[in-house]
Design an enzyme around this catalytic site. Structure first.
Site, PDB file in Angstrom:
ATOM      1  NE  ARG A  88      -4.230  -0.288   2.454  1.00 14.97           N
ATOM      2  CZ  ARG A  88      -5.214  -1.186   2.474  1.00 14.97           C
ATOM      3  NH1 ARG A  88      -4.968  -2.453   2.389  1.00 14.97           N
ATOM      4  NH2 ARG A  88      -6.443  -0.781   2.564  1.00 14.97           N
ATOM      5  NE  ARG A 173     -11.495   1.652   4.629  1.00 17.12           N
ATOM      6  CZ  ARG A 173     -12.590   0.896   4.480  1.00 17.12           C
ATOM      7  NH1 ARG A 173     -13.713   1.214   5.101  1.00 17.12           N
ATOM      8  NH2 ARG A 173     -12.540  -0.171   3.720  1.00 17.12           N
TER       9      ARG A 173
HETATM   10  P1  AP5 Z   1      -8.520  -3.695   4.006  1.00 18.80           P
HETATM   11  O1  AP5 Z   1      -9.276  -4.719   4.733  1.00 18.80           O
HETATM   12  O2  AP5 Z   1      -7.544  -4.117   2.988  1.00 18.80           O
HETATM   13  O3  AP5 Z   1      -9.545  -2.664   3.384  1.00 18.80           O
HETATM   14  P2  AP5 Z   1      -9.572  -1.822   2.024  1.00 18.80           P
HETATM   15  O4  AP5 Z   1      -8.365  -1.772   1.190  1.00 18.80           O
HETATM   16  O5  AP5 Z   1     -10.102  -0.515   2.454  1.00 18.80           O
HETATM   17  O6  AP5 Z   1     -10.442  -2.651   1.122  1.00 18.80           O
HETATM   18  P3  AP5 Z   1     -11.817  -3.267   1.414  1.00 18.80           P
HETATM   19  O7  AP5 Z   1     -11.658  -4.609   2.058  1.00 18.80           O
HETATM   20  O8  AP5 Z   1     -12.675  -2.276   2.142  1.00 18.80           O
HETATM   21  O9  AP5 Z   1     -12.400  -3.367  -0.051  1.00 18.80           O
HETATM   22  P4  AP5 Z   1     -12.296  -4.511  -1.148  1.00 18.80           P
HETATM   23  O10 AP5 Z   1     -11.598  -3.950  -2.334  1.00 18.80           O
HETATM   24  O11 AP5 Z   1     -11.794  -5.800  -0.585  1.00 18.80           O
HETATM   25  O12 AP5 Z   1     -13.826  -4.617  -1.522  1.00 18.80           O
HETATM   26  P5  AP5 Z   1     -14.891  -5.826  -1.360  1.00 18.80           P
HETATM   27  O13 AP5 Z   1     -14.554  -6.907  -2.305  1.00 18.80           O
HETATM   28  O14 AP5 Z   1     -15.101  -6.197   0.059  1.00 18.80           O
HETATM   29  O15 AP5 Z   1      -7.746  -2.762   5.049  1.00 18.80           O
HETATM   30  C1  AP5 Z   1      -8.404  -2.247   6.194  1.00 18.80           C
HETATM   31  C2  AP5 Z   1      -7.436  -1.406   7.008  1.00 18.80           C
HETATM   32  O16 AP5 Z   1      -6.344  -2.222   7.477  1.00 18.80           O
HETATM   33  C3  AP5 Z   1      -6.735  -0.247   6.253  1.00 18.80           C
HETATM   34  O17 AP5 Z   1      -7.531   0.920   6.239  1.00 18.80           O
HETATM   35  C4  AP5 Z   1      -5.448  -0.073   7.084  1.00 18.80           C
HETATM   36  O18 AP5 Z   1      -5.695   0.628   8.271  1.00 18.80           O
HETATM   37  C5  AP5 Z   1      -5.107  -1.515   7.446  1.00 18.80           C
HETATM   38  N1  AP5 Z   1      -4.211  -2.147   6.442  1.00 18.80           N
HETATM   39  C6  AP5 Z   1      -4.486  -3.227   5.661  1.00 18.80           C
HETATM   40  N2  AP5 Z   1      -3.447  -3.525   4.850  1.00 18.80           N
HETATM   41  C7  AP5 Z   1      -2.490  -2.607   5.127  1.00 18.80           C
HETATM   42  C8  AP5 Z   1      -1.198  -2.361   4.592  1.00 18.80           C
HETATM   43  N3  AP5 Z   1      -0.683  -3.137   3.600  1.00 18.80           N
HETATM   44  N4  AP5 Z   1      -0.489  -1.323   5.094  1.00 18.80           N
HETATM   45  C9  AP5 Z   1      -0.981  -0.554   6.087  1.00 18.80           C
HETATM   46  N5  AP5 Z   1      -2.202  -0.715   6.605  1.00 18.80           N
HETATM   47  C10 AP5 Z   1      -2.957  -1.732   6.151  1.00 18.80           C
HETATM   48  O19 AP5 Z   1     -16.213  -5.103  -1.910  1.00 18.80           O
HETATM   49  C11 AP5 Z   1     -16.773  -3.993  -1.229  1.00 18.80           C
HETATM   50  C12 AP5 Z   1     -18.298  -4.019  -1.334  1.00 18.80           C
HETATM   51  O20 AP5 Z   1     -18.679  -3.825  -2.699  1.00 18.80           O
HETATM   52  C13 AP5 Z   1     -18.951  -5.339  -0.909  1.00 18.80           C
HETATM   53  O21 AP5 Z   1     -20.167  -5.039  -0.283  1.00 18.80           O
HETATM   54  C14 AP5 Z   1     -19.186  -6.081  -2.226  1.00 18.80           C
HETATM   55  O22 AP5 Z   1     -20.284  -6.964  -2.146  1.00 18.80           O
HETATM   56  C15 AP5 Z   1     -19.459  -4.910  -3.172  1.00 18.80           C
HETATM   57  N6  AP5 Z   1     -19.028  -5.171  -4.551  1.00 18.80           N
HETATM   58  C16 AP5 Z   1     -17.891  -5.798  -4.972  1.00 18.80           C
HETATM   59  N7  AP5 Z   1     -17.828  -5.821  -6.314  1.00 18.80           N
HETATM   60  C17 AP5 Z   1     -18.939  -5.177  -6.753  1.00 18.80           C
HETATM   61  C18 AP5 Z   1     -19.445  -4.867  -8.045  1.00 18.80           C
HETATM   62  N8  AP5 Z   1     -18.797  -5.233  -9.162  1.00 18.80           N
HETATM   63  N9  AP5 Z   1     -20.606  -4.185  -8.119  1.00 18.80           N
HETATM   64  C19 AP5 Z   1     -21.276  -3.807  -6.996  1.00 18.80           C
HETATM   65  N10 AP5 Z   1     -20.855  -4.083  -5.751  1.00 18.80           N
HETATM   66  C20 AP5 Z   1     -19.703  -4.756  -5.636  1.00 18.80           C
END
Ligand code: AP5
Ligand code: MG
Length: 216
Positions: A88, A173
């Site tokens: 990241r 975020r």
């Molecule tokens: P993390 O858990 O990685 O969160 P994020 O990057 O914010 O990503 P998300 O998990 O929220 O989103 P995603 O892309 O996985 O989406 P999803 O598939 O669930 O990190 C959380 C925290 O941990 C960070 O803020 C930080 O503090 C820390 N952290 C983690 N890694 C770190 C690192 N390397 N360095 C430092 N800190 C770190 O989908 C989202 C939603 O959309 C779901 O409801 C899904 O059903 C829906 N959806 C998915 N695809 C579609 C579509 N095509 N159309 C409509 N809806 C859809």
């Protein structure tokens, strides 16, 4: 196949990773999931990480680099891996290059999933996640609701709303992503590894586009 899924919060990294596991039989490594497990267990690392996560900020590089170094050394990563949410920052990407070189391997693709910001906010504010850490399936109250409200279709466990899935934290975020993580697209473009994907449309459609790039 060694893969990174790159994209803003809510871009669908976790959703696509779960489908890619089934297709390619390689593990998903989500630093977010690993950190949330540490928070739940109340370990010293988890307690420290929670403050950053609730504020929508990044956990310090040395913490997540340590996690990834240990995880990539596990035997199940020998046939490949899907990194979800790591790296990241540029220092994390540089550390990853070193870890992989030490293991005698390298990255094959960086799939960069692009979704407009307002869609990301709507997706995250309506997301529900399965409580069972072995499942962790994601739903959306409007786009992909479970068959029975509050219950996971796959394993029958309860669904919950992540602490960081509220509009204030989501905006933070997004700002963190734009400032610290977006520069990685250029970092990997310079290495010829970026495979851009438009992340809007149906989940299956996006999955098929990714498989079209990665091949069978
Ligand atoms: P993390 O858990 O990685 O969160 P994020 O990057 O914010 O990503 P998300 O998990 O929220 O989103 P995603 O892309 O996985 O989406 P999803 O598939 O669930 O990190 C959380 C925290 O941990 C960070 O803020 C930080 O503090 C820390 N952290 C983690 N890694 C770190 C690192 N390397 N360095 C430092 N800190 C770190 O989908 C989202 C939603 O959309 C779901 O409801 C899904 O059903 C829906 N959806 C998915 N695809 C579609 C579509 N095509 N159309 C409509 N809806 C859809
Ligand atoms: Mg995720």
């Amino acid at each position: 196949m060694n893969l990174i899924l790159l994209g803003g919060p809510g871009a669908g990294k976790g959703t696509q990773a779960k489908k890619l596991i089934d297709k390619y039989q390689i593990p998903q490594i989500s630093t977010g999931d690993i950190l949330r497990a540490a928070v739940k267990e109340g370990t010293p690392m988890g307690k420290k990480a929670k403050e950053f996560m609730d504020a929508g900020k990044l956990v310090p590089d040395e913490v997540v680099i340590g996690i990834i170094k240990d995880r990539l050394a596990q035997p199940d990563c020998k046939k490949g891996f899907i990194l979800d949410g790591f790296p990241r920052t540029v220092p994390q990407a540089e550390a990853l290059d070193k870890v992989l070189a030490g293991l005698g391997t390298k990255l094959d693709h960086v799939v960069s999933i692009d979704v407009p910001e307002e869609d990301l906010v709507t997706r995250l504010c309506g997301r529900r996640t399965c409580k069972n850490p072995d499942c962790g399936q994601m739903y959306h109250i409007k786009y992909t609701p479970p068959k029975k409200e509050g219950i996971c279709d796959k394993c029958g466990s309860e669904l919950y709303q992540r602490d960081d899935d509220n509009e204030t934290t989501v905006r933070s975020r997004l700002a963190t992503y734009n400032q610290a993580t977006r520069p990685l697209i250029d970092y990997y473009r310079a290495k010829g590894l970026v495979r851009p994907i438009a992340g809007v449309g149906s989940i299956d459609n996006i999955f098929n586009k990714i498989v079209g790039i990665l091949g069978n």
